[in-house]
Scaffold this active site. Structure first.
Site, PDB file in Angstrom:
ATOM      1  N   LEU A  17      22.075  33.889  29.877  1.00 43.70           N
ATOM      2  CA  LEU A  17      22.511  32.578  30.345  1.00 43.70           C
ATOM      3  C   LEU A  17      22.524  32.481  31.866  1.00 43.70           C
ATOM      4  CD1 LEU A  17      25.514  31.842  27.939  1.00 43.70           C
ATOM      5  CD2 LEU A  17      23.269  30.762  27.921  1.00 43.70           C
ATOM      6  N   GLY A  18      22.829  33.557  32.523  1.00 43.15           N
ATOM      7  CA  GLY A  18      22.885  33.529  33.982  1.00 43.15           C
ATOM      8  C   GLY A  18      23.162  34.917  34.525  1.00 43.15           C
ATOM      9  N   LYS A  40      30.017  38.459  28.869  1.00 41.72           N
ATOM     10  CA  LYS A  40      29.854  38.746  30.294  1.00 41.72           C
ATOM     11  C   LYS A  40      29.926  40.251  30.496  1.00 41.72           C
ATOM     12  CE  LYS A  40      31.379  37.122  34.819  1.00 41.72           C
ATOM     13  NZ  LYS A  40      32.264  36.167  35.525  1.00 41.72           N
ATOM     14  N   ASP A 135      38.986  30.565  43.432  1.00 41.20           N
ATOM     15  CA  ASP A 135      37.554  30.321  43.628  1.00 41.20           C
ATOM     16  C   ASP A 135      37.129  29.041  42.910  1.00 41.20           C
ATOM     17  OD1 ASP A 135      35.063  30.859  44.710  1.00 41.20           O
ATOM     18  OD2 ASP A 135      34.417  32.114  43.040  1.00 41.20           O
TER      19      ASP A 135
END
Length: 539
Positions: A17-18, A40, A135
């Site tokens: 996905l990234g 992740k 963030d």
């Protein structure tokens, strides 16, 4: 088929996905539950770095402690000999930065709705666990296919009072274009105000299409956040309103001690701007915020500051089930005006005569709004119907109303009316307003307080029944009318009681319920008809 670069037992890896500097996100199917998830993993080059491993584990733990519809959920975490990973909710949608890159700036109404959802999620994180994200930026805000805004990537999140590692003390972490001045200086005692600043910078990017200090490469924006200024959003996008520009200016005050102090105030300000009014409270002095006030707002203060005095007047009708409407202005003939004035004067004299004949108060604890005639109808404390605390996961029980038998000399505005009975077996909403608090004994007997509670319970029941795709504009109008009346009565109690802090939580519940209803209306399916058989507004 699984990707040869990463495999995990029990999951079918569907693709990447990234990929970022420290982690890779994979799309996968959990075979046992047949559902899509996102996995992740820490990038291979960081597997031998103790600080990177500690930060990755901290991200998983921070996200796992938060259970909110506006925050990407973490299901599981683990380590193998070749990978460190955690498994999280798969969001069927796109990031906010992708939306800005593809279609340009968001319109004001959409941007405010997105920011409202993010603020509600961050308020939950701060109130529940004292966690700050550190963030916030468009890259970390995701829009699900049903329109839900979700906060992702808690890699830099920290809890208040948390001990920091060596890398945290030696280096500034965060994205320079959105980072708050105190975070840019490397200060360690951060709180929710640093996320408020970052959300203001994100809103600036959303409505102008300009990356804050994007014309400076590298880490130079860190210094500019502390001493430089950004152009007024109105100068970059004339379609915006002065209240929106003022909201961004207020959220991005450089000194955190003069910035908005909590998320409840931010939510209130967002709702004011959505209604077309300026944020509440004192406006920042020119030059204190990173947003430099433009020429139009600087030279025409009366044209946009005067909006603060304008307020909508809501009239609640008890004779019909139609939503409250704005009272029209009529010009009456002079003779009729005189007759009405004389009638009003006669009525005031009669009411004053009744009050003079009324016996004295039973006790000083009965509250400034209660009379002897009302208190005589209240049972002893052991049998009195006390205001309930609304459970978080269950619908509230019906509230017992005062006895309808009252003396003839009771003031006319104290007539008690039983609230509508809430339906049974209704599932709770995805995000419930906070439970009602029990005010002091004086407020319990106040007719204003009892009426305010009836309207708040009524609005809460409508929200539970018609939230999400079932929420329509007529239902929202009914909820808004009830909330506005409850706010008015709670404020009257606060001003007339010796303990005004007792009703502050009730005022906050009204504000949050109204915000949740706005968000639910935004996610409603287009063309949904108004449900039949809505209960009438209470009196």
């Amino acid at each position: 088929m699984n990707d040869p670069r990463f495999n995990l037992a029990g999951y079918e890896i569907l693709g990447k996905l990234g990929e970022g500097g420290m982690a890779v996100v994979w799309k996968a199917r959990q075979l046992s539950l047949d559902r899509l998830v996102a996995i992740k993993t820490l990038a291979p080059q960081w597997l031998q770095d103790p600080d990177a491993l500690a930060r990755f584990r901290q991200e998983a733990q921070a996200a796992a402690r938060l259970k909110h519809n506006g925050i990407v959920q973490v299901f599981d975490a683990g380590e193998t000999k070749d990978a460190v990973y955690y498994i999280m909710e798969y969001v069927h949608g796109y990031t906010l930065v992708d939306r800005i890159d593809r279609k340009g700036p968001l319109d004001e109404a959409t941007a405010l709705q997105v920011v409202l959802g993010v603020a509600m999620a961050l308020e939950y994180a701060w109130d529940a666990t004292r966690i700050i994200h550190c963030d916030i930026k468009p890259d970390n805000l995701m829009i699900d296919q049903d329109g839900t805004v979700k906060v992702a990537d808690l890699g830099l999140a920290r809890a208040l009072g948390q001990k920091l590692g060596v890398s945290d003390r030696d280096f500034i972490v965060g994205t320079p274009n959105y980072i708050s001045p105190e975070q840019a200086r490397g200060e360690q005692n951060l709180d929710c105000r640093t996320d408020i600043y970052a959300l203001g910078a994100t809103l600036y990017h959303m409505v102008t299409g300009r990356l804050p200090f994007g014309d400076t490469p590298g880490t130079a924006p860190l210094e500019r956040q502390q001493s430089d200024f950004l152009l007024d959003p109105l100068d970059l996008n004339p379609q915006l309103s002065a209240p929106l520009a003022t909201l961004i200016e207020k959220m991005m005050v450089k000194d955190c001690h003069q910035r908005t102090t909590n998320w409840a105030e931010v939510l209130s300000d967002i709702q004011e701007v959505q209604d077309g009014f300026l944020p509440t409270g004192e406006l920042p002095v020119q030059g204190l915020s990173t947003i430099m006030r433009g020429e139009w707002r600087a030279t025409h203060p009366g044209k946009w500051r005067s909006q603060r005095a304008a307020r909508k007047k809501i009239v609640i009708s008890t004779a019909s089930a139609t939503p409250a409407a704005v009272m029209p202005q009529y010009r009456l003939p002079a003779a009729l005006t005189l007759l009405l004035s004389l009638a009003l004067l006669a009525g005031l004299i009669y009411v004053g005569f009744l009050f003079l004949r009324a016996p004295p108060l039973l006790s000083p604890d009965s509250g400034p709004l209660a009379t002897t005639n009302v208190l005589e109808q209240v049972p002893p404390p052991a049998q009195a119907a006390q205001p309930h605390k609304t459970p978080v996961v269950q619908p509230p029980a019906p509230r017992a109303s005062p006895s309808p038998t009252v003396p003839d000399q009771r003031p006319p505005e104290v007539i008690p009316v039983a609230p509508p009975t809430p339906p049974e077996n209704i599932p709770p909403p995805a995000s419930n307003p906070e439970p009602l608090t029990i005010p002091p004994q004086g407020a319990l007997h106040s007719p204003h307080y009892l009426r305010a509670v009836r309207f708040l319970d009524y609005a809460f029941e409508l929200f539970k029944n018609y939230r999400g795709p079932d929420m329509t504009v007529p239902v929202f109008n009914r909820i808004e009318a009830a909330c506005r009346q409850a706010l008015s009565d709670f404020k009257a109690c606060r001003e007339m009681t010796t303990n005004p802090a007792a009703v502050e939580q009730d005022l906050m519940n009204c504000t949050r319920l109204l915000a949740s209803a706005r968000l639910s209306t935004k996610m409603a399916r287009p063309g949904t008809a108004a449900p039949a058989g809505l209960p009438p507004l209470p009196s």
